[in-house]
Design an enzyme around this catalytic site. Structure first.
Site, PDB file in Angstrom:
ATOM      1  N   LYS A 116      47.506  32.427  14.467  1.00  0.00           N
ATOM      2  CA  LYS A 116      48.738  33.174  14.204  1.00  0.00           C
ATOM      3  C   LYS A 116      49.604  33.252  15.469  1.00  0.00           C
ATOM      4  CE  LYS A 116      51.940  35.587  12.373  1.00  0.00           C
ATOM      5  NZ  LYS A 116      52.348  36.808  12.885  1.00  0.00           N
ATOM      6  N   HIS A 144      42.954  16.105  49.884  1.00  0.00           N
ATOM      7  CA  HIS A 144      42.403  16.421  48.558  1.00  0.00           C
ATOM      8  C   HIS A 144      41.798  15.207  47.874  1.00  0.00           C
ATOM      9  CE1 HIS A 144      43.850  20.479  48.695  1.00  0.00           C
ATOM     10  NE2 HIS A 144      45.078  20.078  48.989  1.00  0.00           N
ATOM     11  N   HIS A 191      51.259  30.009  15.911  1.00  0.00           N
ATOM     12  CA  HIS A 191      52.277  29.939  14.841  1.00  0.00           C
ATOM     13  C   HIS A 191      53.554  30.624  15.334  1.00  0.00           C
ATOM     14  CE1 HIS A 191      54.394  32.368  11.802  1.00  0.00           C
ATOM     15  NE2 HIS A 191      54.186  31.406  10.929  1.00  0.00           N
ATOM     16  N   ASN A 192      53.406  31.792  15.958  1.00  0.00           N
ATOM     17  CA  ASN A 192      54.576  32.502  16.460  1.00  0.00           C
ATOM     18  C   ASN A 192      55.251  31.736  17.597  1.00  0.00           C
ATOM     19  OD1 ASN A 192      53.771  34.447  14.645  1.00  0.00           O
ATOM     20  ND2 ASN A 192      54.091  36.152  16.031  1.00  0.00           N
ATOM     21  N   ASN A 225      46.190  56.763   6.065  1.00  0.00           N
ATOM     22  CA  ASN A 225      47.005  56.630   7.275  1.00  0.00           C
ATOM     23  C   ASN A 225      46.588  57.730   8.242  1.00  0.00           C
ATOM     24  OD1 ASN A 225      49.464  55.109   8.331  1.00  0.00           O
ATOM     25  ND2 ASN A 225      50.006  57.244   8.762  1.00  0.00           N
ATOM     26  N   THR A 244      48.263  59.693  10.053  1.00  0.00           N
ATOM     27  CA  THR A 244      48.982  60.929   9.711  1.00  0.00           C
ATOM     28  C   THR A 244      49.217  60.918   8.198  1.00  0.00           C
ATOM     29  OG1 THR A 244      51.061  59.803  10.145  1.00  0.00           O
ATOM     30  CG2 THR A 244      50.169  61.133  11.946  1.00  0.00           C
TER      31      THR A 244
HETATM   32  C1  6PG Z   1      55.559  36.602  10.903  1.00  0.00           C
HETATM   33  C2  6PG Z   1      56.368  36.654  12.135  1.00  0.00           C
HETATM   34  C3  6PG Z   1      56.356  38.003  12.760  1.00  0.00           C
HETATM   35  C4  6PG Z   1      57.457  38.103  13.823  1.00  0.00           C
HETATM   36  C5  6PG Z   1      56.851  37.904  15.173  1.00  0.00           C
HETATM   37  C6  6PG Z   1      57.795  37.496  16.250  1.00  0.00           C
HETATM   38  O1  6PG Z   1      54.859  35.642  10.902  1.00  0.00           O
HETATM   39  O2  6PG Z   1      55.635  37.431  10.014  1.00  0.00           O
HETATM   40  O3  6PG Z   1      55.823  35.755  13.072  1.00  0.00           O
HETATM   41  O4  6PG Z   1      55.061  38.238  13.232  1.00  0.00           O
HETATM   42  O5  6PG Z   1      58.494  37.255  13.535  1.00  0.00           O
HETATM   43  O6  6PG Z   1      56.265  39.132  15.477  1.00  0.00           O
HETATM   44  O7  6PG Z   1      58.550  38.559  16.607  1.00  0.00           O
HETATM   45  P1  6PG Z   1      59.414  38.563  17.922  1.00  0.00           P
HETATM   46  O8  6PG Z   1      60.495  37.545  17.747  1.00  0.00           O
HETATM   47  O9  6PG Z   1      59.950  39.963  17.968  1.00  0.00           O
HETATM   48  O10 6PG Z   1      58.504  38.292  19.083  1.00  0.00           O
END
Ligand code: 6PG
Length: 467
Positions: free
Chosen positions: A182, A449, A185-186, A32, A34
């Site tokens: 990812k 246009h 996905h979010n 890490n 730190t």
């Molecule tokens: C995961 C989640 C995680 C988190 C997001 C969204 O897959 O483990 O997606 O990444 O839930 O960061 O967070 P927010 O709601 O704070 O934007």
């Protein structure tokens, strides 16, 4: 003996992933920026397969070649600076794996930056939070295909396993593909959560169910086709009593939502690529507006319509069917963004694999994802999930319910932007016209246009002011 892999960053995710790797028999070096976090981690959670290092050179030297260095540090500048430091020490053929929520555009740039020194860079989407990191997350690796075999054994071993035993980890594509998958996905996670929050409002203010009743309703839905981590979590939350004061904890939580930015990135990228992800937009915008102080002024100044239903049970069932239909649309939008991005960035995404990777370990894990995986397996180039035979049938069965649910919400003044966007998306696709002919007429009237003629297919300008 040389170590199998190194993990940099001993905060919650990094330390739990290191333990997960160590449990699977991999020898892990940890470091890490730190030293305090490393000392605390190895003192509180010692493991025979984990060795701490307090200088970066010693950490890198401990690793077997080609070295595998995983970064579990804050996205943005910290990743950029650590990559620079590592590039001074690593050798050609070594691999850096960024497991944070980095922006995929940064990952694309870092792949090129590392390649100039012969180092291979992976952007790895990881979902699952603390528990997932420790017991099995969903993993989305993107980077140099030739280097994937070197890291595959570690990540397949530590990934969550779906019901059929398959690891929730699959090579996604070159450069930023893993972080892109990812990110979306979010975005889907935002839409999914927004739908559940709107369901709660409908059941509470139109259905007039109590917290306990709503929890029981969600718990029963979680036995059927809506079975998912988020529905189960919502059922738990609604039944939870406060331990500070009398009542339920849900009624003590301030009605303002936070966000860290990945949902917003999804909307911005979708807009840039020209993909309609209106349900993710709705979820983002509602989180933004939940924090707007104008809500207080508006509540005082504007009337609140009322709408309740005597047929509570029938209403709840209608909402359940609507939720399933709207959920299909949320995923259809997310996967159509994958489709467009795959072509735009040349990633050759495998949509069935992506859905399979989401089946366990991550926040959007749900039985429903098996159906999505099947749909793309059946037709790998399916343009929109709505057109798969199974989902089309479900949409046709559910749209009337969705229409009635959205009407009830509109009459009761209940904000359901995600439900409304789902219905609007279906109607935009199925309707005989979206009025774009008039838009084109207006564009041509004002700015010459041109527009395309229905009969000849020609692009023409009409002289609108000739009379
Ligand atoms: C995961 C989640 C995680 C988190 C997001 C969204 O897959 O483990 O997606 O990444 O839930 O960061 O967070 P927010 O709601 O704070 O934007």
């Amino acid at each position: 003996m040389a170590q199998d892999i190194g993990v940099i960053g001993m905060a919650v995710m990094g330390s739990n992933l290191a333990l997960n790797m160590a449990d699977h028999g991999f020898r892990v070096s940890v470091y890490n920026y730190t030293p305090d976090l490393t000392k605390q981690f190895t003192a509180e959670r010692p493991h025979e397969n984990i060795t701490p290092y307090y200088d970066l050179k010693g950490f890198v030297d401990s690793l077997e070649k080609p070295r595998k260095v995983m970064l579990m540090i804050m996205a943005g500048a910290p990743v950029g600076s650590m990559v620079l430091q590592l590039l001074d020490i690593l050798e050609p053929g070594d691999i850096i794996i960024d497991g944070g929520n980095s922006f995929f555009g940064d990952t694309r740039r870092r792949c090129i930056q590392c390649k100039e020194k012969g180092v291979l860079f992976f952007g790895m989407g990881i979902s699952g939070g603390e528990e997932g990191a420790r017991k099995g997350p969903s993993i989305m690796p993107g980077g140099d295909a030739s280097a994937y075999e070197a890291i595959r054994p570690v990540y397949e071993a530590i990934a969550a396993k779906a019901d059929d035993g398959r690891p929730c980890c699959a090579y996604i594509g070159e450069n930023g593909a893993g972080h892109f998958v990812k990110m979306v996905h979010n975005g889907i996670e935002y839409a999914d959560m927004q739908l559940i929050a709107e369901t709660y409002l409908l059941l509470k203010y139109v259905g007039r169910f109590t917290n306990q009743e709503m929890s029981e309703i969600l718990r029963s839905w979680n036995q059927g086709e809506l079975k998912s981590f988020l529905i189960g979590a919502a059922a738990d939350i609604l039944a939870e009593h406060d331990d500070v004061a009398a009542g339920y904890i849900i009624d003590k939580i301030v009605d303002k939502a936070g966000q860290k930015g990945t949902g917003r990135w999804t909307c911005m990228e979708a807009m840039r690529l020209g993909v309609n992800v209106s349900m993710i937009d709705a979820a983002c915008n509602t989180r933004i507006s939940s924090n707007d102080s104008g809500r207080i002024t508006a509540r005082r100044a504007m009337a609140q319509p009322e709408c309740s239903r005597a047929d509570k049970e029938a209403f709840a069932e209608m909402v359940r069917k609507s939720l399933y239909t709207a959920k299909i649309i949320a995923y259809a939008q997310g996967f159509s963004l994958y489709h467009t991005a795959s072509d735009a960035y040349g990633w050759h995404l495998n949509f069935s694999d992506i859905a399979s990777v989401f089946r366990a370990g991550c926040i959007i894990q749900a039985d429903f994802l098996n159906k999505i995986a099947e749909a793309f397996q059946h037709n790998p180039s399916l343009e929109n999930l709505m057109f798969d035979e199974f989902f089309l049938m479900r949409i046709n069965d559910g749209t009337d319910n969705l229409r009635h649910t959205v009407s009830a919400a509109a009459l009761g003044g209940i904000p359901v932007p995600a439900y409304m966007s789902a219905l609007e998306y279906i109607d935009i696709f199925r309707s005989r016209s979206v009025g774009a002919n008039l838009i084109q007429g207006l564009r041509d009237y004002f700015g010459a246009h041109t527009f395309e003629r229905v009969d000849t297919g020609e692009a023409v300008h009409h002289d609108w002011k000739r009379h």
